[in-house]
Write a protein that holds these residues in place. Structure first.
Motif, PDB file in Angstrom:
ATOM      1  N   ILE A 175       0.345  -1.155   0.440  1.00  0.00           N
ATOM      2  CA  ILE A 175       0.530   0.234   0.161  1.00  0.00           C
ATOM      3  C   ILE A 175       0.993   1.326  -0.282  1.00  0.00           C
ATOM      4  CG2 ILE A 175      -1.755   1.367   1.041  1.00  0.00           C
ATOM      5  CD1 ILE A 175      -3.249  -0.850   2.025  1.00  0.00           C
ATOM      6  N   PHE A 176       0.959   2.171  -1.222  1.00  0.00           N
ATOM      7  CA  PHE A 176       1.399   3.307  -1.278  1.00  0.00           C
ATOM      8  C   PHE A 176       1.095   4.124  -0.550  1.00  0.00           C
ATOM      9  CE2 PHE A 176       2.367   7.115  -3.530  1.00  0.00           C
ATOM     10  CZ  PHE A 176       3.707   6.813  -3.501  1.00  0.00           C
ATOM     11  N   LYS A 177       2.196   4.509   0.406  1.00  0.00           N
ATOM     12  CA  LYS A 177       1.495   5.596   1.784  1.00  0.00           C
ATOM     13  C   LYS A 177       1.210   7.271   0.954  1.00  0.00           C
ATOM     14  CE  LYS A 177       5.172   5.074   4.091  1.00  0.00           C
ATOM     15  NZ  LYS A 177       5.563   4.589   2.987  1.00  0.00           N
ATOM     16  N   GLY A 178       1.407   7.428  -0.353  1.00  0.00           N
ATOM     17  CA  GLY A 178       0.919   8.913  -0.386  1.00  0.00           C
ATOM     18  C   GLY A 178       2.152   9.959  -0.233  1.00  0.00           C
ATOM     19  N   ILE A 179       2.189  11.328  -0.762  1.00  0.00           N
ATOM     20  CA  ILE A 179       3.190  12.076  -0.795  1.00  0.00           C
ATOM     21  C   ILE A 179       3.429  12.554   0.105  1.00  0.00           C
ATOM     22  CG2 ILE A 179       1.369  14.083  -1.483  1.00  0.00           C
ATOM     23  CD1 ILE A 179       3.300  15.019  -2.469  1.00  0.00           C
ATOM     24  N   VAL A 180       1.997  11.641   1.133  1.00  0.00           N
ATOM     25  CA  VAL A 180       2.856  12.763   3.118  1.00  0.00           C
ATOM     26  C   VAL A 180       2.689  11.362   3.946  1.00  0.00           C
ATOM     27  CG1 VAL A 180       2.358  13.543   4.990  1.00  0.00           C
ATOM     28  CG2 VAL A 180       2.235  15.064   2.672  1.00  0.00           C
ATOM     29  N   ALA A 181       3.614  11.034   4.439  1.00  0.00           N
ATOM     30  CA  ALA A 181       3.500   9.423   5.278  1.00  0.00           C
ATOM     31  C   ALA A 181       4.101   9.171   6.088  1.00  0.00           C
ATOM     32  CB  ALA A 181       4.348   8.133   3.747  1.00  0.00           C
ATOM     33  N   ALA A 182       3.298   8.288   7.092  1.00  0.00           N
ATOM     34  CA  ALA A 182       4.164   8.512   8.142  1.00  0.00           C
ATOM     35  C   ALA A 182       3.333   6.947   8.857  1.00  0.00           C
ATOM     36  CB  ALA A 182       3.109   8.947   9.257  1.00  0.00           C
ATOM     37  N   GLY A 183       3.902   6.734   9.977  1.00  0.00           N
ATOM     38  CA  GLY A 183       3.980   5.007  10.145  1.00  0.00           C
ATOM     39  C   GLY A 183       2.283   4.928  11.157  1.00  0.00           C
ATOM     40  N   VAL A 387      12.825   2.376   2.058  1.00  0.00           N
ATOM     41  CA  VAL A 387      13.925   2.075   1.075  1.00  0.00           C
ATOM     42  C   VAL A 387      12.886   2.280   0.082  1.00  0.00           C
ATOM     43  CG1 VAL A 387      16.079   2.000  -0.245  1.00  0.00           C
ATOM     44  CG2 VAL A 387      15.712   2.056   2.703  1.00  0.00           C
ATOM     45  N   ALA A 388      11.939   1.341  -0.116  1.00  0.00           N
ATOM     46  CA  ALA A 388      11.697   1.191  -1.434  1.00  0.00           C
ATOM     47  C   ALA A 388      10.834   2.150  -1.684  1.00  0.00           C
ATOM     48  CB  ALA A 388      11.553  -0.130  -0.803  1.00  0.00           C
ATOM     49  N   GLU A 389      10.004   2.304  -1.311  1.00  0.00           N
ATOM     50  CA  GLU A 389       9.079   4.150  -2.158  1.00  0.00           C
ATOM     51  C   GLU A 389       9.520   4.886  -1.832  1.00  0.00           C
ATOM     52  OE1 GLU A 389       5.322   4.148  -0.034  1.00  0.00           O
ATOM     53  OE2 GLU A 389       6.171   5.458   0.989  1.00  0.00           O
ATOM     54  N   VAL A 390      11.568   5.510  -0.731  1.00  0.00           N
ATOM     55  CA  VAL A 390      12.085   6.251  -1.519  1.00  0.00           C
ATOM     56  C   VAL A 390      12.480   6.316  -2.602  1.00  0.00           C
ATOM     57  CG1 VAL A 390      13.718   7.815  -0.375  1.00  0.00           C
ATOM     58  CG2 VAL A 390      12.029   6.821   1.197  1.00  0.00           C
ATOM     59  N   ILE A 391      13.659   5.132  -2.989  1.00  0.00           N
ATOM     60  CA  ILE A 391      13.861   4.486  -4.462  1.00  0.00           C
ATOM     61  C   ILE A 391      12.608   4.812  -5.530  1.00  0.00           C
ATOM     62  CG2 ILE A 391      14.837   2.905  -5.518  1.00  0.00           C
ATOM     63  CD1 ILE A 391      16.212   2.780  -3.434  1.00  0.00           C
ATOM     64  N   ASP A 392      11.167   4.197  -5.335  1.00  0.00           N
ATOM     65  CA  ASP A 392      10.372   4.731  -5.947  1.00  0.00           C
ATOM     66  C   ASP A 392      10.295   6.015  -6.578  1.00  0.00           C
ATOM     67  OD1 ASP A 392       8.445   2.996  -7.784  1.00  0.00           O
ATOM     68  OD2 ASP A 392       6.860   4.444  -6.351  1.00  0.00           O
ATOM     69  N   ILE A 393      10.163   6.906  -5.964  1.00  0.00           N
ATOM     70  CA  ILE A 393       9.174   8.588  -5.857  1.00  0.00           C
ATOM     71  C   ILE A 393      10.550   8.313  -6.164  1.00  0.00           C
ATOM     72  CG2 ILE A 393       9.050  10.626  -4.611  1.00  0.00           C
ATOM     73  CD1 ILE A 393       7.184   9.080  -4.424  1.00  0.00           C
ATOM     74  N   CYS A 394      12.084   8.025  -6.172  1.00  0.00           N
ATOM     75  CA  CYS A 394      13.020   9.388  -6.671  1.00  0.00           C
ATOM     76  C   CYS A 394      13.080   8.628  -8.287  1.00  0.00           C
ATOM     77  CB  CYS A 394      14.611   9.203  -5.917  1.00  0.00           C
ATOM     78  SG  CYS A 394      14.666   9.961  -3.985  1.00  0.00           S
ATOM     79  N   SER A 395      12.688   7.862  -8.222  1.00  0.00           N
ATOM     80  CA  SER A 395      13.045   7.028  -9.688  1.00  0.00           C
ATOM     81  C   SER A 395      12.616   7.642 -11.269  1.00  0.00           C
ATOM     82  CB  SER A 395      12.831   5.654  -9.907  1.00  0.00           C
ATOM     83  OG  SER A 395      11.297   5.318  -9.811  1.00  0.00           O
TER      84      SER A 395
END
Length: 400
Positions: A175-183, A387-395
């Motif tokens: 589940i992708f958390k969106g542009i603003v995310a938190a635990g 990390v996967a989400e950060v890299i996905d955004i960066c890509s």
């Protein structure tokens, strides 16, 4: 021991004499050294002994066990032979502690980021139309074009990078958390304590572009002094992402075991960020020189910045600092306890110096004035963006 000092990585073994050549050829930081393939080592004219040493030390670094590097290398055994040894042999011959033996024998990688498993499902948040207009730096790509990537090795690096990106691809069902995310906002103390609220919208770009920051350390390279000798003048934050997008990691406290673990696991992926044209920065809101020396380059080999006015941290909280008390935010919070155990398993040291109640987080900022692409908020002590989400955004960022 987890260290991004190249000198700590190579130790006193057969790789030590290669340091000048490694520097000359651009293998000048640990994340880059660890992606060397057989063609790269052949081009360096490495001996079989040196290749075995590199494999052993890369394996140990992944598990924060570099303190055993010299002894294991001196045995003359290659990594598969060492992994075939009994628990008794590892203890008696190399002085390994029982817990370290378990980590050494765990071939799945003790320091891999487990958040994709432990944090799913997470709360999804969507940006409003205003945010969407202000953040024009997104572009949908089905894959990252290798033609736009900066290569570290001229041989098979493009292929290695594609495999690395594939490893971090967001899996089906995540589940992708969106542009603003938190635990997740879990109740604490059997529902008696409410978790602190977090903002639902991304911080306005205007709240971060003019922040005054001061560089405390440079990006680490072989042979570099451990700190900048002369204090650098303050600079506006916009200069950090003027030419390239940037990941801004806001550290709650550099002596915190969970903050160190977060920094370490993010910087370990530096070759991927380099290839995507993304710069990495860590930001502190408190400058204690001894703490900076302990933090860099052991847990973070990139640039460390000082945000005296705490504006990055205020931006994460919608204009106010996000705070949490130790008792309610940690002792009575199962999520924070789990985060602590995860960091503890990485073999990282800690101390309790400095302020520790101000929450941190992470920004991904597009090049020049294109806006904030992603914002992660540390709701619970020790939360970090997967990390996967950060890299996905960066890509997906537009890199010219």
């Amino acid at each position: 021991m987890a260290s991004f000092s190249v000198e700590d990585f190579v130790g006193n073994g057969v790789l030590k004499d290669l340091l000048p050549t490694l520097l000359e050829e651009g293998w000048d930081d640990i994340p880059t050294l660890k992606i060397m393939n057989s063609e790269d080592t052949d081009a360096m004219n490495m001996t079989r002994q040196q290749k075995d040493a590199l494999e052993i030390r890369s394996y140990l670094h992944d598990r924060a066990l570099l303190q055993y590097g010299d002894k294991l290398e001196a045995s003359g055994k290659c990594l598969p032979e060492l992994l075939s040894l009994s628990t008794g042999d590892l203890s008696s011959h190399f002085g390994m502690k029982r817990g370290h033996i378990a980590r050494f024998m765990d071939r799945t990688g003790a320091c891999e980021d487990p958040l994709l498993k432990s944090y799913a499902p997470l709360t999804a948040r969507k940006m409003n139309s205003t945010v969407s207009r202000n953040n024009s730096n997104f572009k949908s790509y089905s894959s990252v074009s290798s033609k736009k990537m900066q290569t570290i090795s001229s041989m098979n690096y493009d292929k290695s990078l594609e495999q690395s990106l594939a490893d971090f691809k967001i899996k089906d069902g995540y589940i992708f958390k969106g542009i603003v995310a938190a635990g997740p906002a879990e109740l604490r103390a059997c529902g008696c304590v409410q978790p602190p609220p977090v903002v639902d919208s991304v911080a306005p770009y205007s709240s971060i572009e003019n922040i005054s920051v001061q560089k405390l350390t440079p990006e680490y390279k072989i042979g570099m002094e451990h700190l900048v000798k002369t204090k650098t003048p303050p600079m506006k934050a916009v200069e950090l992402w003027r030419d390239k997008p940037a990941v801004i990691l806001c550290i709650r406290r550099p002596g915190c075991i969970m903050c160190r673990a977060e920094a370490h696991q993010l910087y370990a992926k530096k070759p991927i960020f380099d290839a995507l044209g993304i710069r990495l920065f860590a930001v502190l809101h408190e400058h204690i020189e001894s703490e900076v020396k302990d933090f860099w380059p052991r847990y973070w080999g990139g640039v460390v910045l000082f945000d005296r006015s705490m504006e990055f941290f205020k931006a994460l909280g919608g204009g106010q600092l996000l705070r949490d008390k130790f008792i309610s935010g940690f002792i009575f919070n199962p999520r924070a306890i789990a985060n602590y155990k995860r960091a503890k398993a990485m073999g990282i040291d800690q101390n309790f110096k400095g302020e520790g109640e101000i929450k941190g987080g992470l920004f991904i900022v597009g090049r020049d004035k294109s806006g904030i692409a992603y914002q992660f908020i540390e709701r619970n002590f020790g939360d970090w963006a997967p990390v996967a989400e950060v890299i996905d955004i960066c890509s997906k960022l537009r890199v010219s």
